[in-house]
Write a protein that holds these residues in place. Structure first.
Motif, short mmCIF file in Angstrom:
data_model
loop_
_atom_site.label_atom_id
_atom_site.label_comp_id
_atom_site.label_asym_id
_atom_site.label_seq_id
_atom_site.Cartn_x
_atom_site.Cartn_y
_atom_site.Cartn_z
N UNK A 162 -11.64 -11.12 54.19
CA UNK A 162 -12.76 -11.74 53.49
C UNK A 162 -12.98 -11.03 52.16
N UNK A 163 -13.27 -11.83 51.13
CA UNK A 163 -13.50 -11.29 49.80
C UNK A 163 -14.87 -10.62 49.75
N UNK A 164 -14.88 -9.32 49.72
CA UNK A 164 -16.16 -8.61 49.73
C UNK A 164 -16.93 -8.80 48.43
N UNK A 165 -16.24 -9.08 47.34
CA UNK A 165 -16.94 -9.37 46.09
C UNK A 165 -17.76 -10.65 46.24
N UNK A 166 -17.21 -11.63 46.95
CA UNK A 166 -17.95 -12.87 47.19
C UNK A 166 -19.13 -12.62 48.12
N UNK A 167 -18.93 -11.77 49.13
CA UNK A 167 -20.03 -11.42 50.04
C UNK A 167 -21.13 -10.71 49.27
N UNK A 195 -16.11 -22.16 51.33
CA UNK A 195 -14.88 -22.84 51.75
C UNK A 195 -14.16 -22.05 52.83
N UNK A 196 -14.15 -20.73 52.67
CA UNK A 196 -13.49 -19.88 53.68
C UNK A 196 -14.20 -19.96 55.01
N UNK A 197 -15.53 -20.00 54.99
CA UNK A 197 -16.31 -20.03 56.23
C UNK A 197 -16.44 -21.44 56.79
N UNK A 230 -21.16 -18.93 40.86
CA UNK A 230 -20.99 -20.21 41.56
C UNK A 230 -19.61 -20.31 42.19
N UNK A 231 -18.57 -19.89 41.46
CA UNK A 231 -17.21 -19.95 41.99
C UNK A 231 -17.04 -19.05 43.21
N UNK A 232 -17.62 -17.87 43.15
CA UNK A 232 -17.50 -16.96 44.30
C UNK A 232 -18.20 -17.53 45.52
N UNK A 233 -19.39 -18.08 45.34
CA UNK A 233 -20.12 -18.64 46.47
C UNK A 233 -19.36 -19.83 47.05
N UNK A 234 -18.81 -20.67 46.15
CA UNK A 234 -18.05 -21.84 46.62
C UNK A 234 -16.82 -21.41 47.40
N UNK A 235 -16.14 -20.37 46.93
CA UNK A 235 -14.95 -19.88 47.64
C UNK A 235 -15.32 -19.32 49.01
#
Length: 317
Positions: free
Chosen positions: A1-6, A41-43, A33-38
């Motif tokens: 999981x991308x911790x930067x997105x978390x 999508x992963x979850x 917005x891109x990080x949250x969207x990614x």
């Protein structure tokens, strides 16, 4: 999981707005917005919804929220475990009951703010390899033993000259003596099981035996100090050597005797080894502490092996 997105998700949750989260993270609002969207999508769920009043956490986002915080807490602990300024100082000692461990305990009492991780490696070569690999920060060893060359980047400083004592049972011929000379030990059986060829303590006792004509027996399995004390306590013939600064505890009924050895006094040369490029702040404190507390050589009439290079001492013939 991308911790930067978390981390970005938590920043939006805590601030309530995408723009404020972008300012706190020093990135653009589009990147938020891109990080949250990614992450969504992963979850496979929606974590946040935009409203005129800011960002609101969905039911799935609320379920994910405590786990997101736990992920970042785990990341922080993982980083702290290896960052020199935050992790414990890893120190190798030859034995947890021997004098170097006592030196380390004294350092911890003086500097309780530094955490310690005490390990026991097999011999000097293993300790030097661990120093070079960075898996330990310091090691207490006897150097320089025959065949051991400190590599570039590893240094050593003598921190303790520990006098040897003779340990006997009550029926031994020397049990009543307060002091003996090495010459007086000639002909007596000194038993030190567990000496392993190629180690620094094997080199030390081999040179000690050769220098004074002593009989040091290494036969039999090493069942530990308790078994050694049991045997010595019941024997009128066997004795052993122990460090004068080493704390020993045995059953009261053993009535073991610690006899000083002088004329000259054999001392075991303990040194501290470390990598010169190690930035751990506790290492500098440990070196400074030991520099002011050692090497505590007992006078000038002492003996150490030629390879130990004693400081300001006279070698006995």
């Amino acid at each position: 999981m991308d911790l930067a997105a978390v981390r970005t998700f938590l920043a939006v949750v805590d601030s309530g707005r995408f723009r404020q989260a972008a300012d706190e993270l020093a990135i653009t609002q589009q990147a938020v917005s891109k990080r949250i969207a990614a992450l969504e999508k992963e979850l496979g769920v929606r974590l946040l919804t935009r409203t005129p009043h800011g960002a609101e956490v969905t039911i799935d986002g609320q379920a994910f929220l405590p786990h997101a915080r736990a992920l970042l807490d785990a990341e922080a602990r993982a980083i702290a475990s290896v960052r020199p300024a935050e992790r414990a100082l890893r120190v190798d000692v030859i034995g947890r009951r021997l004098a170097p461990a006592a030196l380390l305990r004294a350092f911890h009492r003086a500097f309780p703010e530094f955490e310690l991780d005490v390990v026991t490696l097999f011999d000097s070569e293993a300790a030097v390899a661990a120093l070079r690999a960075g898996t330990i920060d310091a090691s207490f060893r006897a150097v320089t033993m025959p065949g051991l060359r400190l590599p570039v980047g590893v240094e050593a400083a003598r921190v303790l000259d520990e006098p040897l004592q003779l340990l006997t049972g009550p029926a031994h011929a020397l049990a009543g003596a307060r002091v003996v000379t090495p010459e007086r030990l000639v002909g007596h059986r000194i038993w030190i099981p567990g000496i392993v060829s190629g180690t620094e303590w094997a080199a030390y006792y081999a040179d000690l035996a050769a220098a004074f004509g002593l009989t040091i027996e290494v036969t039999g399995p090493d069942f530990g100090t308790e078994a050694l004390f049991d045997t010595v306590a019941d024997s009128p013939e066997l004795a052993t050597f122990v460090g004068g600064r080493t704390r020993l505890v045995w059953p009261e009924g053993h009535d073991l005797r610690r006899v000083d050895v002088h004329g000259p006094t054999p001392v075991y040369p303990h040194s501290l080894l470390w990598a010169v490029d190690n930035p751990h702040p506790a290492l500098a404190a440990l070196r400074s502490h030991l520099a002011h507390s050692g090497p505590t050589a007992v006078g000038t009439d002492i003996w150490t092996p030629a390879w130990a290079r004693p400081r300001e001492t006279r070698q006995a013939p």
